[in-house]
Design a protein around this motif. Structure first.
Motif, mmCIF file in Angstrom:
data_model
loop_
_atom_site.group_PDB
_atom_site.id
_atom_site.type_symbol
_atom_site.label_atom_id
_atom_site.label_comp_id
_atom_site.label_asym_id
_atom_site.label_seq_id
_atom_site.Cartn_x
_atom_site.Cartn_y
_atom_site.Cartn_z
ATOM 1 N N ARG A 230 -15.543 5.472 7.988
ATOM 2 C CA ARG A 230 -16.390 4.507 8.698
ATOM 3 C C ARG A 230 -17.717 5.146 9.076
ATOM 4 O O ARG A 230 -18.793 4.549 8.917
ATOM 5 C CB ARG A 230 -15.639 4.024 9.947
ATOM 6 N N GLY B 279 -7.992 4.749 10.272
ATOM 7 C CA GLY B 279 -7.713 6.146 9.946
ATOM 8 C C GLY B 279 -8.315 7.099 10.958
ATOM 9 O O GLY B 279 -8.261 6.893 12.177
ATOM 10 N N ASP C 290 -13.466 -3.652 -0.617
ATOM 11 C CA ASP C 290 -12.362 -2.900 -0.027
ATOM 12 C C ASP C 290 -12.410 -1.473 -0.576
ATOM 13 O O ASP C 290 -12.226 -1.248 -1.778
ATOM 14 C CB ASP C 290 -11.030 -3.564 -0.398
ATOM 15 N N HIS D 46 -12.928 -0.606 5.387
ATOM 16 C CA HIS D 46 -12.750 0.830 5.228
ATOM 17 C C HIS D 46 -11.522 1.348 5.982
ATOM 18 O O HIS D 46 -11.148 2.523 5.864
ATOM 19 C CB HIS D 46 -13.996 1.577 5.695
ATOM 20 N N GLY D 47 -10.880 0.512 6.781
ATOM 21 C CA GLY D 47 -9.719 0.932 7.549
ATOM 22 C C GLY D 47 -10.127 1.771 8.760
ATOM 23 O O GLY D 47 -11.294 2.129 8.947
ATOM 24 N N ARG E 79 -10.684 1.084 1.001
ATOM 25 C CA ARG E 79 -9.551 1.820 1.578
ATOM 26 C C ARG E 79 -8.829 2.614 0.488
ATOM 27 O O ARG E 79 -8.630 2.115 -0.618
ATOM 28 C CB ARG E 79 -8.583 0.853 2.247
ATOM 29 N N GLY F 32 -11.803 -1.566 11.844
ATOM 30 C CA GLY F 32 -11.446 -1.266 10.445
ATOM 31 C C GLY F 32 -12.351 -1.966 9.453
ATOM 32 O O GLY F 32 -12.261 -1.730 8.243
ATOM 33 N N GLU G 228 0.825 -1.200 0.000
ATOM 34 C CA GLU G 228 0.000 0.000 0.000
ATOM 35 C C GLU G 228 0.867 1.262 0.000
ATOM 36 O O GLU G 228 0.494 2.266 -0.614
ATOM 37 C CB GLU G 228 -0.928 -0.013 1.220
#
Length: 830
Positions: free
Chosen positions: A797, A792, A757, A789-790, A759, A824, A527
């Motif tokens: 979210r 962060g 996904d 969505h992770g 992200r 996440g 990433e």
């Protein structure tokens, strides 16, 4: 009058137009199609026509060639037993008999007979069909010669086995008669000698006469060879057997050899006489071979067309290309063997939009699309039918130029990019408004900025010369040029972002994205690498690429929606038309019933009037005697009663009256609510609704009802009890789903992944992707999905969960287990 098109005479016209480069046919795959056609030919002349087949821009000649192939498809469809089998190539032999002293041997004459029989059979077939049928094929035989005299002469001298007949000449008949008599005498002599030798024990009992060097002999053991008078002609390879010609048969065998030589000389004389007879027919026979060869060539094209489902589109004399459901034939045959489907190509090039610039991901079908255009157009202008929808429109181009693949040349000291530039130089010198160019990966192979700039200038030049073309690229500057320049249009190869797979479908009107970031993420690049790539490229470029992806995705999504709407509208139109016809039929029946009822009533009235007049007449004639008057009145009452009884007891009349009066249905009395009629397990529905439910529980005047997986409380007074027949009727009234929609849902179920996904996406982009994802999840009916969505800042979210709380099909959502991703990941229960 139909213009006669002769391939052999006009073949030179096929070479007056241009295609580039020299290995053009190999690049587009036409050499494989040419090989397939040769395999389908049954004659050498037919295979030669396949070899001579070339590109043509003569519209009249081309139209005739295409219609000939189309008509032959009709011949094969309507006459399954039609065959061109039985063509023997004896053209070299025919040419040699022009020289004095040379002749056709028996096999050549027999081959000529087979070919002439085929020629005559085909001529007879087209003579017998109506003049308006197969006009273009019939034109091949407009100057065909009658060769029956030659065929009759061949049948006179040859038997059905291809050997010269005994009665081909009187001399030959006499020779063969004498030879038969001598042969019989020799056979009799040898059998006499053989039986004596066998009785003396010199020859085994199972031995019989054999032929050695054209003479009848007896096989004998070497130790007994001096006991039989005669000449030893030969011995076996092992030396254990010698072959003796008895002395009594030597003279007869000599005479038989003389007769055989005379027979051969007489046969040669007969064949020479026939060759002299046939010499004047040679030009006509050679022309007949040309006709049969061309027909064999057309037959091969028709058979191939039927194999791939090819047909004749609507032809236009100018440069235009409007194709619907076009297929690459080689890809179609390959996928058919593997049981796979091919996505058809829909493309439109006309005077307003001449050049199509196709962009999209690698391995997304851009090159296949380009090759399909080149191959089908080349096939069409070689006189072959093409696999596409019959409503397609195909024009005629004077030249097709292609630049595809690696043209690196060590001998010419050319790099790949240099060879591309060399091709572009040729294109610029020779292209015009009647030329179509096909360029793959335009601008690639060198420094991107310079390569992109050169490609942009070249594309402008091609457009200024009003050239037609299909060009594939990844360069953004070319996409922007196409968007802002008249005559050039963008096209995108569609890609499924959720499943990360190409759809191989061309969408004209929008540029495509290369999906480089998404493919890199799918492959598994770290990433941080992808993030650094984004920083290097710049936010503007990333936004542009994402915008293109969103446009492509939305276009595809709404195209599917429109497709489903059109299918439902079609179903509704068909249903409305069905009911309209039924109502018209009911109205017609109603009028007919009214007419019949009125006619019957009129007849009854006429009968009543006649009876009344008769009664009055009787009263007047009886001068008002009371007895007579009573009798007349009694008869009238009896008649009236009889009419009434007839009307009441006549089922037909009763039904007619009921149908006439029954245009409106009687209103059903409202059902009175009765608690006692309901019980647990009954099928019910809400009043005014169609959904059928089942009573689970009854409490006083309320009931708990299950509608599928949904439970609700309802008042008994708001429910309607349904019988089993009513339940079936309600189920039949459910809106029908088209087969294509069912197939689409089934395909989605098979390919649906229960995880998305988002992200690295922006908030609005991630929300849009989640909306489509949840929509698909509800469509396929899964019970649970996951959204990555992770963590962060938590903003992404929060946005996603706010949306999920508004979706009626979502029952609950929560964080994933801490060991599986925790906050996440959001787990959604459907």
């Amino acid at each position: 009058m139909l213009e006669i098109c002769n391939f052999a005479e006009n073949i030179k016209n096929f070479n007056t137009v241009s295609f580039y480069p020299e290995d053009f046919e190999h690049k587009i795959g036409f050499d494989a199609i040419r090989y397939m056609l040769k395999e389908k030919c049954v004659s050498a002349p037919g295979a030669e026509f396949v070899e001579r087949m070339s590109f043509s821009s003569d519209f009249g000649e081309l139209s005739c060639r295409l219609h000939q192939t189309k008509e032959f498809c009709g011949v094969l469809s309507e006459n399954s037993d039609f065959s061109l089998g039985g063509i023997v190539d004896v053209r070299e032999g025919l040419k040699k008999i022009r020289v004095e002293g040379l002749y056709l041997d028996e096999s050549e004459v027999d081959g000529l007979r087979v070919s002439l029989e085929t020629y005559g059979r085909v001529c007879s077939f087209f003579d017998m069909v109506e003049s308006e049928r197969y006009p273009h094929l019939r034109s091949l035989f407009s100057d065909a010669a009658d060769l029956n005299a030659l065929l009759r002469e061949i049948n006179r001298i040859l038997d059905k086995y291809g050997k010269v007949r005994d009665n081909a000449s009187a001399r030959l008949a006499a020779i063969r008669k004498e030879a038969f008599a001598v042969q019989s005498g020799i056979s009799q002599i040898l059998h006499t000698v053989l039986r004596k030798a066998q009785s003396d024990g010199y020859v085994d009992r199972d031995q019989s006469p054999v032929v050695r060097d054209g003479r009848l002999v007896i096989p004998v053991n070497p130790s007994y060879k001096r006991h039989i008078k005669g000449i030893v002609l030969d011995e076996s390879a092992t030396g254990k057997t010698v072959f003796i010609e008895p002395a009594e048969a030597v003279e007869a065998n000599n005479r038989l050899r003389e007769l055989n030589a005379e027979e051969r000389r007489e046969i040669i004389k007969i064949l020479m006489d026939f060759s002299a007879f046939a010499a004047p027919f040679v030009p006509e026979v050679l022309h007949a071979f040309e006709i049969i060869g061309e027909l064999d060539f057309i037959c091969a094209k028709a058979m191939w067309a039927r194999e791939v489902g090819a047909l004749l589109p609507q032809m236009a004399g100018d440069a235009v290309l409007v194709w619907r459901n076009a297929y690459h034939p080689l890809l179609l045959l390959s996928h058919r063997k593997q049981g796979r489907e091919v996505v058809p190509l829909n493309i439109k090039l006309n005077a307003e939009n001449r050049i199509l610039l196709i962009s999209g991901p690698n391995a997304g079908g851009k090159s296949v699309c380009l090759k399909t255009v080149g191959l089908l157009q080349y096939m069409l202008q070689c006189g072959m039918l093409v696999p596409m929808h019959e409503s397609s429109v195909a024009g005629v181009f004077e030249g097709i130029f292609i630049d595809i693949g690696d043209e690196q040349s060590i001998e010419d000291d050319l790099s790949t990019y240099s060879s591309h530039l060399k091709n572009m130089k040729y294109f610029l010198r020779n292209c015009n408004e009647k030329t179509i160019i096909l360029i793959d990966e335009f601008g690639s192979g060198t420094e991107p900025r310079i390569g992109g700039a050169i490609a942009e200038v070249l594309l402008r030049k091609f457009n200024e010369r009003r050239t037609f073309g299909v060009v594939t690229t990844h360069y953004t500057n070319l996409k922007l040029l196409a968007e802002n320049t008249a005559g050039i249009q963008n096209g995108a190869m569609l890609y499924n972002r959720h499943e990360m797979r190409p759809l191989f479908e061309l969408q004209i009107g929008i540029p495509g994205s290369s999906f480089a970031i998404e493919i890199a993420r799918k492959i598994g690049l770290p990433e941080e690498v992808i993030s650094e790539v984004g920083d290097k490229v710049g936010d503007d470029n990333l936004k542009l690429d994402k915008y293109l992806q969103d446009v492509v995705r939305d276009r595809h999504y709404w195209a599917e929606k429109r497709k489903n709407i059109r299918q439902k509208e079609k179903y509704l139109e068909e249903t409305a038309e069905k009911y309209r016809l039924e109502l018209e039929d009911v109205a017609k029946q109603r009028k007919e019933l009214l007419r019949a009822a009125k006619q019957e009533a009129r007849k009854m009235l006429e009968d009543a009037n006649a009876q009344i007049e008769n009664t009055i007449r009787k009263i007047k004639e009886s001068e008002a005697e009371k007895t007579k008057t009573k009798e007349a009145r009694s008869e009238l009452k009896d008649f009236a009663a009889a009419v009434q009884q007839t009307a009441e007891n006549s089922p037909a009349l009763t039904r007619k009256i009921e149908k006439i009066a029954g245009g409106k249905k009687k209103e059903k009395p409202k059902q009175q609510f009765d608690k006692e009629i309901y019980k647990v397990g009954d099928n019910v529905r809400l009043k005014g609704q169609h959904t059928v439910g089942v009573i689970l529980e009854i409490q006083d005047k309320n009931a708990t009802v299950a509608f599928g997986q949904l439970k609700m409380n309802a008042k008994l007074s708001n429910l309607e009890k349904l019988s089993n027949n009513q339940v079936k009727k309600e189920q039949r009234q459910v809106v029908l789903i088209s087969s294509s929609t069912r197939d689409e849902i089934r395909r989605k179920k098979l390919n649906f992944k229960q995880e998305i996904d988002v992200r690295g996406m922006r908030g609005d982009e991630a929300l849009q992707a989640v909306m489509y994802f949840i929509d698909d999840a509800l469509t396929v009916g899964v019970s649970q999905v996951r959204i990555l969505h992770g963590t962060g800042t938590g903003a992404l979210r929060e946005v996603i969960r706010q949306y999920l709380s508004t979706v009626s099909g979502v029952t609950h959502f929560h964080d994933e287990h801490v060991q599986l991703g925790g906050s996440g990941i959001t787990v959604v229960e459907m």
